[in-house]
Design an enzyme around this catalytic site. Structure first.
Site, PDB file in Angstrom:
ATOM      1  N   CYS A  26       0.829  -1.213   0.000  1.00 38.40           N
ATOM      2  CA  CYS A  26       0.000   0.000   0.000  1.00 38.40           C
ATOM      3  C   CYS A  26       0.863   1.263   0.000  1.00 38.40           C
ATOM      4  CB  CYS A  26      -0.932   0.005   1.206  1.00 38.40           C
ATOM      5  SG  CYS A  26      -0.085  -0.110   2.799  1.00 38.40           S
ATOM      6  N   HIS A  58      18.931  -0.214  -0.114  1.00 39.86           N
ATOM      7  CA  HIS A  58      17.520   0.192  -0.052  1.00 39.86           C
ATOM      8  C   HIS A  58      16.627  -1.010   0.242  1.00 39.86           C
ATOM      9  CE1 HIS A  58      13.829   2.352  -0.974  1.00 39.86           C
ATOM     10  NE2 HIS A  58      13.481   1.337  -1.741  1.00 39.86           N
TER      11      HIS A  58
END
Length: 460
Positions: free
Chosen positions: A52, A101
């Site tokens: 999301c 990351h």
């Protein structure tokens, strides 16, 4: 032309919710996009991570510039938006930055709520889908396995994920701290709003079985009660239910107080002053704040809960530095493995070539050694192989030391040229194609695309 790892994506830090919704990749759509990505000549491996709060494409590419352009086009088509407009919301990271990351994402350090645990399962499922679709390969397989391991290490070696940081979870934690085990407690939910539902869900996750729901609209109370295997009660039964409850969660939309001090004092008398925890998450409040003065009453309102959330967030932030150190260590470990892959195929091919030459010379001279005993033949063969091994020792050591550098690439290329390691038709020997499964082929091998895919499948 550059080669290596690439991540292209958008998250809550770069894109508004409306755009993230358009970029979201449900499983079926993600599978189609993975197929589209690996059909691009510049892309060898691909994994799509979609939650999301983020949509990210992790790619192993022979040409990261071409791969980024292709991936941008794929995402633009997915979002039905122009590539130029979309690019303003995207970030692009390469090689070590891409690795760092992903490891930070898996550790919950890049989440909207620092330290949240759900992201680890989402990272795992993204990798599983890419594996099923045949889009991942040796490098992304190792990358995602190591990312999940890095996330687990962060959670086991720090307390970053142990502090509750949502209002419902904090409410349940405070109730448990007051009453102990909640599994046998009786819960009354007043109001059928979202806050009450989320808190009831969190209580159920802690083992609560008995839930009653009171609401001015009885039909809504029935609907919410059914979702939790509970029972609806009419609003005029509220005093009787307050007598029986251990925990009250109140989240109505009433503009006025629904329970005052005097009313609750009467209830407490009737229940012989058994402890009662009240979680008032309504704004405006449902319970008179003065009920705190009553014996055996513990009242938490939104200010209390938000103060606890803020405290827990501060504690999580304090753990971020240690978690970031772990991420950096795991990034270094992966990158050390990755840089060696630049030269390992060449080293392996060089050794195979030496073994093949020794075998060929021994076979050519077989007829000249008729008088040698079996043991003497074994000694000659052992001496020949030892000579070849010693001859290759220094070149191999130099190649290993240069791994990951521009010199490493040039040296590997020179060795392959000097020893003619790629002299078979098509630019790569059969042995090289077998070994391609152990390295990002685009960096050193320059294998035909069909050979690259075959190697990846053989590894899986």
């Amino acid at each position: 032309m550059s080669s290596g790892l690439l991540v292209l994506g958008a998250s809550h830090k770069t894109a508004p919710l409306a755009l993230r919704e358009r970029l979201a990749l449900p499983e079926g759509r993600a599978a189609a996009i993975l197929g589209e990505l690996v059909s691009v000549p510049a892309i060898q491996e691909a994994v799509a991570l979609s939650t999301c709060n983020r949509t990210e494409l992790y790619l192993l590419a022979s040409d990261t510039v071409a791969a980024e352009s292709a991936a941008l086009g794929v995402l633009a088509r997915q979002a039905a938006i122009g590539p130029t407009e979309l690019s303003n919301a995207l970030y692009s990271l390469r090689d070590r930055d891409a690795v760092r990351h992903l490891f930070a994402v898996a550790a919950g350090l890049d989440s909207m709520v620092v330290g949240e645990a759900e992201i680890q399962g989402q990272v795992r499922r993204a990798h599983e889908l890419a594996t099923v679709e045949g889009a991942s390969g040796p490098v992304t397989n190792r990358l995602f396995r190591d990312a999940i391991a890095a996330g687990k290490r962060v959670r086991s070696e720090t307390t970053i994920g142990r502090r509750r940081v949502s209002v419902p979870s904090v409410a349940v934690e405070l109730a448990a701290a007051t009453l102990g085990d909640l599994s046998s407690r009786r819960v009354l939910v007043i109001g059928a709003g979202e806050g009450g539902e989320l808190t009831a869900r969190a209580l159920r996750a802690q083992g609560v079985h008995t839930v009653f729901v009171a609401n001015r609209r009885y039909d809504r109370a029935i609907g919410l009660a059914r979702r939790f295997g509970g029972q609806a009660v009419r609003f005029d039964q509220l005093p009787a239910e307050l007598v029986s409850a251990d925990i009250v969660v109140s989240s109505t939309g009433s503009p006025h107080l629904i329970v005052g001090r005097e009313e609750l004092e009467l209830v407490m008398n009737e229940r012989d002053w058994r402890p009662l925890v009240i979680i008032d998450i309504a704004v405006p409040r449902d319970f008179d704040p003065e009920v705190r003065a009553l014996r055996a009453i513990t009242l938490f309102d939104m200010d209390d809960l938000q103060r606890e959330v803020a405290r827990n967030l501060r504690l999580r932030e304090a753990e971020r530095r240690q978690a970031a150190t772990i991420v950096e260590q795991e990034t270094e470990r992966f990158c050390a493995w990755l840089t060696e892959l630049d030269v390992l195929p060449t080293i392996a091919a060089l050794r195979r070539r030496a073994d093949a030459l020794v075998a060929a010379v021994l076979a050519e001279n077989e007829g000249r050694w008729e008088s040698l005993s079996v043991r003497d033949r074994q000694r000659v063969e052992a001496m020949a192989r030892a000579l070849a091994k010693r001859l290759l020792h220094d070149p191999t050591a130099v190649l290993r030391r240069s791994a990951g550098s521009e010199d490493g690439y040039r040296l590997a290329h020179a060795v392959r040229e000097l020893f003619q390691l790629d002299r078979s038709a098509g630019g790569a020997s059969a042995s090289d194609r077998e070994n391609a499964a152990d390295a990002p082929a685009a960096k050193v091998e320059r294998l035909p695309r069909r050979a690259q895919r075959g190697a990846r499948k053989s590894v899986r």
